[in-house]
Design a protein around this motif. Sequence first.
Motif: not given
Length: 249
Positions: A17-30
């Motif tokens: 349900f929160n995959r947008h949050f995790y995707g955005f978080g990993l992108l910012i981390l990268a």
Amino acid sequence: MVTDRKKFQGVLNILSFNRHFYGFGLLILAILITILSLAQLPSNLIWLVIALFSYGLLIPLVVSAYVYDFSGYYNFNWLKEEIGNSFKSQKIVNINAGFDETSFILKNKFPESNLQVFDFYNVEQHTEPAIVRARKVSLVYPKTTTIKTKKIPLEENSIDLLFLLSAAHEIRSNQEKVLFLKECRRVCKPTGKVIMVEHLRDVPNFLAFSVGFTHFFSKKTWQKIFKNAGFTKIEEKKFTPFMSVFTCS
């Protein structure tokens, strides 16, 4: 009747349900790692950033697994403390905010009871991606009725138990919460109870969800809302350090 949950279903739901949050978080981390590396900053700083992001992404999953998969929340044995071993409710209401994981289990828990299910999800107000995705996979209990928070279509003093299980916080306005809980109080019998389970805006949930804990409300806020709604007896007990059970009558 669907009552069995799969292993790690709770944490898988959070991820889905929160995959947008995790995707955005990993992108910012990268992006941050790339910038810090190109700037030739100390490796300790890079590892600190990785550690902070890892904490923010992983700890919510660990806590969710604990609460929803290993704590026994969905077996409802904790209800014994709230309603007693001899309580045989005849009329039960379960109200959700568009995602229902509990109605089939409650019916199995109280097989002789008359269970009615209501959903106050508002497509115009509840637009968070997590809720939208959750509704697509949510099991719908037969004859679930869509309602507005200002009106529960039941007679006064007619319900023995009314459940609000991780749902009431989706009503963001405190004024609307008061009006909604006044309706909950109206439909309950004088001996009836409202049982609400919620994460709180407190230290344990801050440590678990960081800024995400602002999606919840504090114990003080809920107590004030229940009192304004006319409840005279309000008890709060912890079910794990991260969830509270409010029993109101």
